[in-house]
Design a protein around this motif. Structure first.
Motif, PDB file in Angstrom:
ATOM      1  N   THR A 122      -0.857  25.537   4.657  1.00 13.74           N
ATOM      2  CA  THR A 122      -0.727  24.572   5.174  1.00 13.74           C
ATOM      3  C   THR A 122       1.118  23.536   4.434  1.00 13.74           C
ATOM      4  N   THR A 123       0.588  23.117   3.274  1.00 13.31           N
ATOM      5  CA  THR A 123       1.047  22.833   2.853  1.00 13.31           C
ATOM      6  C   THR A 123       2.479  23.509   1.665  1.00 13.31           C
ATOM      7  N   VAL A 124       1.998  24.683   1.353  1.00 12.51           N
ATOM      8  CA  VAL A 124       2.754  25.162   0.105  1.00 12.51           C
ATOM      9  C   VAL A 124       4.033  25.830   1.861  1.00 12.51           C
ATOM     10  N   MET A 125       3.399  26.220   2.680  1.00 11.87           N
ATOM     11  CA  MET A 125       4.241  26.512   3.986  1.00 11.87           C
ATOM     12  C   MET A 125       5.156  25.688   4.188  1.00 11.87           C
ATOM     13  N   ILE A 126       4.601  24.112   4.528  1.00 15.96           N
ATOM     14  CA  ILE A 126       5.765  22.740   4.654  1.00 15.96           C
ATOM     15  C   ILE A 126       6.832  23.133   3.401  1.00 15.96           C
ATOM     16  N   THR A 127       6.094  23.442   2.716  1.00 17.12           N
ATOM     17  CA  THR A 127       7.006  23.503   1.222  1.00 17.12           C
ATOM     18  C   THR A 127       8.299  23.792   0.995  1.00 17.12           C
ATOM     19  N   VAL A 128       7.828  25.281   1.727  1.00 15.10           N
ATOM     20  CA  VAL A 128       8.945  26.228   1.608  1.00 15.10           C
ATOM     21  C   VAL A 128      10.020  26.000   1.935  1.00 15.10           C
ATOM     22  N   VAL A 129       9.339  26.052   3.675  1.00 12.24           N
ATOM     23  CA  VAL A 129      10.304  25.691   5.142  1.00 12.24           C
ATOM     24  C   VAL A 129      11.936  24.369   3.875  1.00 12.24           C
ATOM     25  N   THR A 130      10.858  23.348   4.025  1.00 11.30           N
ATOM     26  CA  THR A 130      11.664  22.281   3.378  1.00 11.30           C
ATOM     27  C   THR A 130      12.471  22.033   2.543  1.00 11.30           C
ATOM     28  N   VAL A 131      12.228  22.590   1.635  1.00 10.93           N
ATOM     29  CA  VAL A 131      12.701  23.137   0.485  1.00 10.93           C
ATOM     30  C   VAL A 131      13.937  23.441   0.193  1.00 10.93           C
ATOM     31  N   SER A 132      13.493  24.771   0.870  1.00  7.64           N
ATOM     32  CA  SER A 132      14.443  26.369   1.661  1.00  7.64           C
ATOM     33  C   SER A 132      15.816  25.097   2.004  1.00  7.64           C
ATOM     34  N   ILE A 133      15.165  25.002   3.341  1.00  7.02           N
ATOM     35  CA  ILE A 133      16.505  24.317   4.353  1.00  7.02           C
ATOM     36  C   ILE A 133      18.250  23.111   3.280  1.00  7.02           C
ATOM     37  N   GLU A 134      16.689  22.273   2.604  1.00  3.63           N
ATOM     38  CA  GLU A 134      17.260  21.173   2.132  1.00  3.63           C
ATOM     39  C   GLU A 134      18.060  21.820   0.836  1.00  3.63           C
ATOM     40  N   LEU A 135      17.849  22.391   0.063  1.00  2.86           N
ATOM     41  CA  LEU A 135      19.046  23.244  -0.824  1.00  2.86           C
ATOM     42  C   LEU A 135      19.958  23.731   0.215  1.00  2.86           C
ATOM     43  N   VAL A 136      20.229  24.628   0.707  1.00  6.37           N
ATOM     44  CA  VAL A 136      21.196  24.979   1.777  1.00  6.37           C
ATOM     45  C   VAL A 136      21.796  23.523   1.813  1.00  6.37           C
ATOM     46  N   ILE A 137      21.252  22.780   2.793  1.00  6.63           N
ATOM     47  CA  ILE A 137      22.053  21.621   3.477  1.00  6.63           C
ATOM     48  C   ILE A 137      22.535  20.334   2.701  1.00  6.63           C
ATOM     49  N   GLY A 138      21.476  20.430   1.964  1.00  3.00           N
ATOM     50  CA  GLY A 138      21.895  19.345  -0.014  1.00  3.00           C
ATOM     51  C   GLY A 138      22.919  19.926  -0.379  1.00  3.00           C
ATOM     52  N   PHE A 139      23.368  21.151  -0.819  1.00  2.00           N
ATOM     53  CA  PHE A 139      24.598  21.750  -1.148  1.00  2.00           C
ATOM     54  C   PHE A 139      25.693  21.283  -0.553  1.00  2.00           C
ATOM     55  N   ALA A 140      26.066  21.926   0.940  1.00  5.46           N
ATOM     56  CA  ALA A 140      27.043  21.181   1.979  1.00  5.46           C
ATOM     57  C   ALA A 140      27.050  20.784   1.923  1.00  5.46           C
ATOM     58  N   PHE A 141      26.182  19.070   1.637  1.00  7.16           N
ATOM     59  CA  PHE A 141      26.889  17.822   1.191  1.00  7.16           C
ATOM     60  C   PHE A 141      27.294  16.926  -0.112  1.00  7.16           C
ATOM     61  N   ALA A 142      26.706  18.067  -0.973  1.00  7.19           N
ATOM     62  CA  ALA A 142      27.074  17.520  -2.369  1.00  7.19           C
ATOM     63  C   ALA A 142      28.714  17.852  -2.090  1.00  7.19           C
ATOM     64  N   MET A 143      29.097  19.164  -1.983  1.00  2.00           N
ATOM     65  CA  MET A 143      30.398  19.844  -1.886  1.00  2.00           C
ATOM     66  C   MET A 143      31.493  18.696  -0.671  1.00  2.00           C
ATOM     67  N   VAL A 144      30.606  18.713  -0.003  1.00  2.88           N
ATOM     68  CA  VAL A 144      31.698  17.713   1.067  1.00  2.88           C
ATOM     69  C   VAL A 144      31.418  16.149  -0.025  1.00  2.88           C
ATOM     70  N   MET A 145      30.881  16.222  -0.592  1.00  2.08           N
ATOM     71  CA  MET A 145      30.927  14.324  -1.862  1.00  2.08           C
ATOM     72  C   MET A 145      31.497  14.467  -2.617  1.00  2.08           C
ATOM     73  N   HIS A 146      31.763  16.041  -3.006  1.00  6.06           N
ATOM     74  CA  HIS A 146      32.374  15.717  -4.591  1.00  6.06           C
ATOM     75  C   HIS A 146      33.891  16.657  -3.717  1.00  6.06           C
ATOM     76  N   ARG A 147      34.414  17.419  -2.659  1.00  8.82           N
ATOM     77  CA  ARG A 147      35.552  17.140  -2.538  1.00  8.82           C
ATOM     78  C   ARG A 147      36.400  16.472  -1.787  1.00  8.82           C
ATOM     79  N   ILE A 148      35.633  14.967  -0.950  1.00  3.54           N
ATOM     80  CA  ILE A 148      36.283  14.421  -0.447  1.00  3.54           C
ATOM     81  C   ILE A 148      37.890  13.583  -1.198  1.00  3.54           C
ATOM     82  N   ILE A 149      38.189  13.144  -0.418  1.00  5.32           N
ATOM     83  CA  ILE A 149      39.303  11.932  -1.012  1.00  5.32           C
ATOM     84  C   ILE A 149      39.660  11.081   0.071  1.00  5.32           C
ATOM     85  N   PHE A 150      39.406  11.028   0.898  1.00  9.93           N
ATOM     86  CA  PHE A 150      39.483   9.452   1.877  1.00  9.93           C
ATOM     87  C   PHE A 150      38.488   9.563   2.221  1.00  9.93           C
ATOM     88  N   GLY A 151      37.714   8.402   2.508  1.00 10.22           N
ATOM     89  CA  GLY A 151      37.140   7.833   3.203  1.00 10.22           C
ATOM     90  C   GLY A 151      35.760   8.089   1.500  1.00 10.22           C
TER      91      GLY A 151
END
Length: 302
Positions: A82-111
């Motif tokens: 159960t612990t491994v399953m939660i870890t794999v699912v959450t970290v995998s999704i966080e990596l994808v969404i986190g990378f998208a957020f990082a790209m937004v924070m890195h590229r955005i100019i206004f605000g």
């Protein structure tokens, strides 16, 4: 002769980098060892005894029997899965969404300041408070999710998979900003000149992402995944608040808490604590090995 000189220079540079790493990390490592040495030593000592806090006089030395009991119990392996399953699912999704957020924070100019603050707000909320908020949102009596999704009186906490879904969503919502923050630091290290050169060569945005951006921030990605994996594997708060381990949602940390605190089985609970600690060390060791292999490949490519 020139090749031998270059090889010696590279070897000296590598040794110098390793030495500098120890100089920088050594003091922090020493402090961590001083802080954790006694608790870990005490846990290892207690794990060798059959010791219940309500019966201190009945304490008896059992050697490794507590470890045998834990490792031969199907409940331990169920909770590990159960612990491994939660870890794999959450970290995998966080990596994808986190990378998208990082790209937004890195590229955005206004605000930029407002956007970055908005993205990082969930990480600033205490985990227990976040867990209660998600529990109330999905509860039958006080929640609004069922009404939004027209699910009637569906009990999100009445089954294993529905409960794990809510727990994972809460983890992802809370800690994705941390992942994006680490990845943002990696994005800042990618040279804009390389991006421009790839654009001049006719590379598309996706090609620049896979051929330029990601390869040049592999170290940051590895560090971000390592930190989140170690943290996710010790997940406790969300499980404790939402289900208290019911419906087969118990994690290793929750099992340790149950034995140590609820049942005051200091011997068995200490054995579980040691096994949890060793599991975390194993995960860290595997990641470090992978990082060294990846670093060696990156240097070979150059």
């Amino acid at each position: 002769m020139a090749t031998a000189t270059v090889s010696v220079d590279a070897s000296d540079r590598t040794r110098g980098e390793n030495r500098l790493g120890w100089y920088l990390a050594g003091p922090a490592l020493a402090v961590m060892l001083l802080v954790t040495a006694y608790p870990m030593g005490r846990a290892i000592y207690l794990s060798l005894y059959n010791y219940r806090l309500t019966d201190p006089e009945g304490r008896s030395f059992t050697g490794l029997n507590n470890y045998v009991t834990v490792l031969s119990d199907a409940k331990w392996w169920t909770d590990v899965w159960t612990t491994v399953m939660i870890t794999v699912v959450t970290v995998s999704i966080e990596l994808v969404i986190g990378f998208a957020f990082a790209m937004v924070m890195h590229r955005i100019i206004f605000g930029r300041g407002v956007i970055r603050t908005s993205i990082l707000v969930p990480y600033g909320i205490i985990t227990v408070v976040s867990a209660f908020a998600w529990q109330f949102a999905f509860a039958n009596d006080s929640g609004f999710i069922n009404s939004w999704l027209h699910l009637g009186t569906y009990d999100w906490f009445g089954g294993r998979w529905a409960s794990l879904t809510v727990i994972c969503m809460s983890e992802i919502w809370k800690t994705t900003p941390f992942m994006s923050l680490l990845l943002l630091a990696g994005l800042a290290q990618v040279s804009e000149d390389m991006q421009e050169a790839a654009k001049v060569d006719g590379a598309t945005a996706w090609q620049r992402l896979y051929k330029v951006t990601i390869p040049n921030m592999r170290a940051a990605i590895m560090v971000a995944v390592l930190f989140r994996t170690l943290d996710a594997y010790r997940v406790f708060d969300n499980v404790f608040i939402m289900t208290k381990g019911a419906n087969n949602t118990e994690t290793v940390s929750m099992l340790t808490y149950s034995q140590m605190i609820s049942r005051v089985e200091l011997g068995l609970g200490s054995a579980l604590s040691v096994l949890l600690f060793l599991s975390v060390l194993l995960i860290a060791f595997v990641f470090i090995k992978l990082f060294k292999v990846d670093l060696a490949q990156a240097r070979g490519d150059r």
